[in-house]
Design a protein around this motif. Structure first.
Motif, PDB file in Angstrom:
ATOM      1  N   GLU A  53      36.724  44.322  42.354  1.00 49.19           N
ATOM      2  CA  GLU A  53      36.482  43.830  40.998  1.00 49.19           C
ATOM      3  C   GLU A  53      35.017  43.475  40.785  1.00 49.19           C
ATOM      4  N   LEU A  54      34.387  42.899  41.803  1.00 49.76           N
ATOM      5  CA  LEU A  54      32.963  42.564  41.701  1.00 49.76           C
ATOM      6  C   LEU A  54      32.135  43.837  41.532  1.00 49.76           C
ATOM      7  N   LEU A  55      32.478  44.882  42.281  1.00 47.29           N
ATOM      8  CA  LEU A  55      31.753  46.152  42.173  1.00 47.29           C
ATOM      9  C   LEU A  55      31.956  46.776  40.794  1.00 47.29           C
ATOM     10  N   ASN A  56      33.181  46.750  40.318  1.00 43.23           N
ATOM     11  CA  ASN A  56      33.457  47.298  38.979  1.00 43.23           C
ATOM     12  C   ASN A  56      32.654  46.555  37.918  1.00 43.23           C
ATOM     13  N   PHE A  57      32.601  45.231  38.047  1.00 44.56           N
ATOM     14  CA  PHE A  57      31.865  44.438  37.069  1.00 44.56           C
ATOM     15  C   PHE A  57      30.374  44.780  37.112  1.00 44.56           C
ATOM     16  N   ALA A  58      29.825  44.864  38.340  1.00 42.73           N
ATOM     17  CA  ALA A  58      28.399  45.156  38.478  1.00 42.73           C
ATOM     18  C   ALA A  58      28.060  46.522  37.882  1.00 42.73           C
ATOM     19  N   GLN A  59      28.923  47.479  38.084  1.00 43.50           N
ATOM     20  CA  GLN A  59      28.680  48.811  37.520  1.00 43.50           C
ATOM     21  C   GLN A  59      28.808  48.795  36.003  1.00 43.50           C
TER      22      GLN A  59
END
Length: 755
Positions: A53-59
């Protein structure tokens, strides 16, 4: 730039505060954040452990730089995931983060590279771990650590093997820390002041930030349970640039180079938790992220742009010149919920945060908002922080801030940043020594007569020996001795009122055998850590024994020597000085064949043979009444050494011509009597002619000790032997009824024989 900060504690609020000062930063997101970060950044409801989820948000938000606060996402591989997606992220990879995530890995790594740290062993089997403990118990204590991440709770500091076994049982058998405790590290317990050193690194170059020191214990004066940290300050006054350079050269740079050699360069911040031991700095542990609460004092002292520094690390272009530190000092005081670090309430309303002076900062940790009201949501709630030109100013300003903030039963320490002297940091507490002196003054003064011309605290003791003028040839007689490992029995029983009598009476008897009357006494008490009340109790016993003997306790020394003695124990030594007219010296030269040997009963072991006795009695209950003793083993062992001054003086006053006196100490009945016999003479002692105290029979029975060895080690109930002519035996026994005829002097044998 858009920046994402991962985490939600006080450390992350401090990071947001510092990152927000950069002209490069346009927007900051915090996942999950807290009520404090919500003021200057945008909180995101994503757990710091949810890597996907953190990666999705950052992208989605096109984050330019991600900064990781806590250790869990690093151990889960957040850096690897972001790098694989082409995103800039500040922090070490999963492989490099093993320095914190696996204590077993870290210890093996340090041992291989020769990086100074505690001696250790790693185990995943309970029986093997316990076996290693019993074979080679570590003298200064034992530390048992869960190898994995245990939220700062997986370290147990143990005073003895029993405590260490209990910790191992909880981790390896009972699963107290789950998978984190399936593998454990057992290491020696280091001693000395601690130091936190955070360094920035690009994988090759490492540059230190301001050194700091935190306060881990819950209560003032470093008492109570360990916590995540109740406050911190920077820089400590006992740390100089030379020491930092030494740590960088011997610990930090070898670590950075060693990790790189494994093919996993370390990029980010490396937090070295250090102990400044007598052998130099040693690593307690490595953390792979900013410390909490150290970050709250290190970042306010950082003059450089933190974003620039992080980008330099990520891009491999960090140089020492880039890191600038503000002059002065910084302190932070943690305000915690009532009950912390145990269970604590949540939802307590917080007031006063908006009324702080401009020179005070507050970093939120366990806070949230409910219906617009700021309330507590964690154990450590706020870190109230201030800078100053010096540490005293910084601390004072921080506490001004604390006074303005309120929530029910808020708990905080009142001694944050109150640095001990360098001597105290090294382990010597001058205040404890002074308190011990104050507590013992009355007892010492009670032994003074008109002959004493000095007082407690003088550099030397003055004693008027005008009384010696009545003697034709006055001779001073002196003796020094100790109570040996009887102090270990006192420590085991936590009873200190008897060994003072032991040392005085032992020394009196040693000069009494030469006919001397004691004049004054000097004592020496030493321990690893002074306990004023304990020392006063020991000296109180010394003073009482001196009063009984009619001599002065003229002076002494109380020494605190960290690392020399075992924790909780002490060493006790005494010196006695007495006086005898030369014509009245008893030296054994007049002992003759056929002389009677009178035995004066001992009160027990006195001060000798305790090493053997303790081994023999191991496994028995020392605090319960034993049927063979009608008392506890502990009480019997601590029965004071008997003084024979009254008995010998009574014999002399009755006109008994004492030919010789033998004090039965180390060496027992075998070695002591022959020390005074003329050549060609020995002693015959008749077994059964005196009563052997039950404690000796108990020692012999449980220790499986031969009769010969018992007589070679112990007094067996005879503390003093008196040699007189057969013509004076009846008068002697009448004068001192407790004396027994136990043998006679015989020619042709220079030792001691038993019948």
């Amino acid at each position: 730039m858009k920046v994402l900060v991962v985490g939600g504690g006080g450390r992350e609020h401090a990071l947001v505060w510092k990152l927000g000062q950069s002209e490069k930063v346009r927007e900051i997101f915090v996942a999950p954040g807290n009520a404090g970060t919500a003021v200057s950044a945008q909180n995101v409801a994503i757990k710091d452990s949810d890597i996907d989820e953190l990666l999705n948000f950052a992208q989605e938000k096109q984050i330019d730089l991600t900064v990781v606060g806590p250790e869990v996402p690093l151990a889960l591989g957040i850096v690897d995931a972001f790098q694989a997606a082409g995103l800039l992220i500040f922090g070490p990879t999963q492989a490099a983060a093993q320095l914190e995530a696996s204590k077993a890995f870290a210890k093996e790594f340090m041992h291989k590279l020769g990086i100074p740290t505690a001696v250790s062993q790693t185990f995943n089997d309970f029986e093997a771990a316990v076996g290693a403990l019993r074979e080679a118990p570590l003298r200064d204590g034992i530390v048992v650590k869960a190898s994995g991440l245990a939220a700062g709770k997986g370290v147990v500091v143990c005073d003895d093997v029993a405590q260490a076994e209990a910790a191992l049982r909880e981790m390896l058998l009972e699963g107290a820390f789950g998978a984190a405790g399936a593998e454990v590290v057992i290491e020696e317990r280091l001693s000395g002041p601690e130091l936190s050193l955070l360094v920035l690194t690009d994988g090759k170059t490492a540059v230190p930030l301001s050194p700091a020191r935190d306060h881990k214990r819950a209560f003032d004066h470093d008492q109570g349970p360990n916590t995540g940290g109740m406050g911190a300050f920077a820089p400590p006054s006992d740390i100089d640039n030379a020491l930092i350079a030494h740590i960088m050269r011997t610990i930090v740079q070898p670590t950075i180079d060693g990790i790189a050699a494994l093919g996993t360069p370390y990029v980010g911040v490396l937090y070295a938790g250090l102990m400044l031991t007598a052998d130099g700095p040693k690593v307690i542990e490595f953390n792979c992220r900013f410390g909490d609460p150290e970050t709250q004092v290190v970042l306010p002292l950082l003059a450089s742009d933190l974003v620039e520094l992080m980008l330099a690390c990520v891009n491999g272009r960090l140089t020492p010149e880039m890191v600038k530190i503000h002059p002065g000092a910084c302190a932070t005081v943690v305000m915690a919920a009532p009950g912390y670090p145990a269970s604590y309430p949540k939802g307590l309303p917080i007031t006063g945060v908006d009324t702080l002076p401009e020179d005070v900062m507050v970093f939120h940790a366990g806070t949230t908002r409910q219906n617009g009201q700021l309330v507590t949501s964690g154990g450590r709630v706020l870190a109230v922080t201030a800078r100053g030109d010096d540490l005293e100013t910084a601390v004072s300003r921080a506490y001004v801030g604390v006074e303005k903030i309120h929530f029910d039963d808020a708990h905080f320490r009142t001694d944050i940043g109150r640095q001990q002297s360098a001597y105290a940091v090294a382990g010597v507490d001058l205040k404890a020594g002074n308190r011990a002196t104050t507590l013992m003054k009355t007892a010492v003064h009670s032994t003074f007569g008109p002959e004493v011309l000095s007082y407690v605290g003088s550099f030397g003791g003055l004693f008027d020996i005008s009384a010696s003028k009545v003697m034709d040839q006055p001779v001073l007689v002196a003796s020094t001795d100790g109570v040996g490992t009887k102090t270990m029995v006192a420590a085991a029983m936590n009873r200190w009122d008897t060994i003072g009598h032991d040392i005085v009476n032992h020394c009196i008897n040693d000069i009494l055998v030469q006919g001397a009357k004691p004049l004054f006494f000097l004592d020496y008490v030493a321990s690893t850590k002074l306990n004023p009340e304990q020392i006063a109790e020991v000296v109180g016993g010394i003073a009482a024994a001196c009063r009984e003997a009619g001599m002065a306790l003229l002076g002494g020394e109380t020494a605190e020597m960290p690392g020399v003695y075992q924790k909780g124990e002490l060493d006790l030594v005494g010196t006695v000085v007495g006086l005898v007219d030369r014509a009245q010296i008893i030296d054994g030269s007049r002992i003759a064949d056929g002389d009677a040997i009178l035995g004066l009963p001992s009160s027990g072991l006195h001060t000798n043979g305790f090493t053997l006795a303790r081994r023999a009695l191991t496994g028995l209950a020392w605090t319960a009444v034993h049927p063979q003793l009608n008392d506890t083993i502990g009480n019997v062992l601590l029965t004071p050494h008997r003084s024979y001054l009254a008995e010998v003086q009574a014999l002399q006053n009755a006109g008994i011509d004492i030919h010789g006196l033998a004090h039965i100490t180390g060496g027992g009945l075998i070695d002591n009597p022959p020390r005074i016999f003329p050549a060609g003479l020995g002693a015959r002692l008749r077994r059964g002619s005196w009563a052997v105290p039950p404690i000796f029979k108990l020692i012999q029975q449980h220790g499986q000790i031969s009769d010969e060895e018992m007589a070679h080690v112990f007094n067996l109930g005879l503390g003093m032997l008196v040699m007189v002519s057969q013509a004076q035996v009846d008068l002697a026994v009448t004068t001192v009824p407790q004396a027994h005829i136990v043998g006679e002097i015989v020619a042709g044998n220079e030792g001691v024989i038993f019948e």
